[in-house]
Design a protein around this motif. Structure first.
Motif: not given
Length: 389
Positions: A74-102
């Motif tokens: 809901n936040w991404l749709e309202k603030r950024h007009q970006w419709s995403i699917n729940k299945t696209w989401l993964s969770y992480s302790p932080g953005v830097v952690t996610s970049l390391h993983m990516a």
């Protein structure tokens, strides 16, 4: 009194910003305006939700349910007009952690990874700590405003770059990239089959008259080439709660990324309090954020006016974030002299520009996310020091 004017004593709270001055600046007699967290309380609704959860008193394994994922959607749709699917989401302790993983998921040792310098310094570590090669596309400072050198960008991609880490909005130069700029970035990355790792942690901190576009929202083709890292941590001052998420529309890419997370022992979970705070912030924090952005915009204007009226320092025009990039070249000091001057003469704790790359040699980064009285104290210390030369 506005909650953004109230001054809180953060000392002795294990605050990196306030309790590590001796370690970072070799002095406790400095006014801390460095690391990127705010001296503001989180929204009342967030604190109320955390207190309610703490009163329950049991902190077992915590599921991420539809209320949590729905608050993000809901936040991404309202603030950024970006419709995403729940299945696209993964969770992480932080953005830097996610970049390391990516980086581990989508590149191999020896691969070349592009960044736009001067840039958030952990980007360098994300690359080099995994034995990848840093490739720089330096931003161009044109009349106090940073631009992308697209000719150089393409030439660098031609050298066999496998991934590009986009900082959007850009830390530390404060650019909010225009839609046309993002489309050109994407066009070139698609042309040379370069995956985009987009750090959009500052995406909600956008000054009036500007708009943040998540690069993956611009087309399905771009989305399939992009890994987007976001969090409520910068937006609502929740960095210590370790709650962020990754948006990966491409199923194959998402499986690759999740596989790396699993191998490192991260099993798509958030800690109990991070889970609670994320949902409360995205569900109830919009009014708080709107007031915050107005204040940050005013703070940025104040710093720019004061420095340019009373010193030879130049403030790079910022369009977002709560970090300002200060051009101190008129002081004719090298990076070591400049850092020492700000600590010993200015008695302020700032981030040294050179930490963001050699392009930041004569710059300092200042954090303006604090009450006006705190900001004025720091600004006046700098002005006094500069004028004493």
């Amino acid at each position: 009194m506005s909650i953004f004017e109230e001054i809180f004593d953060r000392r002795n709270t294990r605050s990196v910003k306030w309790d590590m001055l001796k370690e970072i600046f070799q002095s406790e007699d400095v006014h801390p305006m460095w690391v990127a967290d705010m001296d503001f309380k989180a929204p009342k609704e967030v604190n109320d939700a955390l207190i309610k959860r703490a009163e329950h008193g049991i902190y077992g394994y915590t599921v991420i349910d539809d209320d949590v994922s729905g608050s993000i959607i809901n936040w991404l749709e309202k603030r950024h007009q970006w419709s995403i699917n729940k299945t696209w989401l993964s969770y992480s302790p932080g953005v830097v952690t996610s970049l390391h993983m990516a980086v581990q998921a989508f590149t191999e040792p020896g691969d070349r990874i592009l960044i736009q310098t001067p840039v958030y310094n952990p980007f360098y570590n994300v690359i080099t700590e995994h034995d990848r090669i840093v490739v720089k596309n330096p931003l161009k400072n044109v009349d106090n405003y940073y631009m992308i050198d697209f000719d150089d960008f393409e030439e660098k991609l031609k050298t066999g770059v496998k991934a590009f880490i986009l900082c959007s909005p850009h830390n530390p130069v404060g650019r909010v990239w225009k839609k046309e700029e993002l489309l050109e970035i994407a066009r070139l990355c698609l042309k040379y089959n370069v995956i985009i790792l987009s750090d959009e942690i500052h995406s909600d901190l956008i000054f009036p008259g500007q708009k943040h576009y998540p690069i993956a929202s611009l087309s399905e083709e771009i989305a399939n080439q992009t890994i987007t890292c976001m969090a409520p941590s910068k937006t609502f001052n929740l960095a210590g709660l370790d709650a962020s998420y990754v948006i990966t529309p491409n199923k194959d890419n998402r499986e690759k990324l999740d596989n790396i997370f699993n191998k490192q022992g991260f099993h798509n979970m958030l800690n109990t309090m991070g889970n609670t705070a994320l949902e409360a912030a995205y569900t109830h924090g919009e009014a708080w954020l709107d007031e915050l952005v107005t204040i940050l915009d005013s703070h940025a204007s104040y710093v720019k006016e004061m420095f340019e009226k009373n010193t030879k320092l130049k403030v790079i025009h910022a369009e977002g974030t709560y970090l300002l990039w200060i051009d101190c070249s008129a002081l004719e000091m090298d990076s070591k002299e400049l850092k020492k001057f700000m600590i010993e003469k200015g008695r302020v704790g700032l981030n040294a520009g050179v930490d963001y790359g050699e392009e930041g040699e004569h710059f300092m980064r200042i954090n303006i996310a604090c009450p006006r009285a705190t900001l004025e104290e720091g600004v006046n210390r700098i002005i006094k020091a500069v004028n004493s030369i």
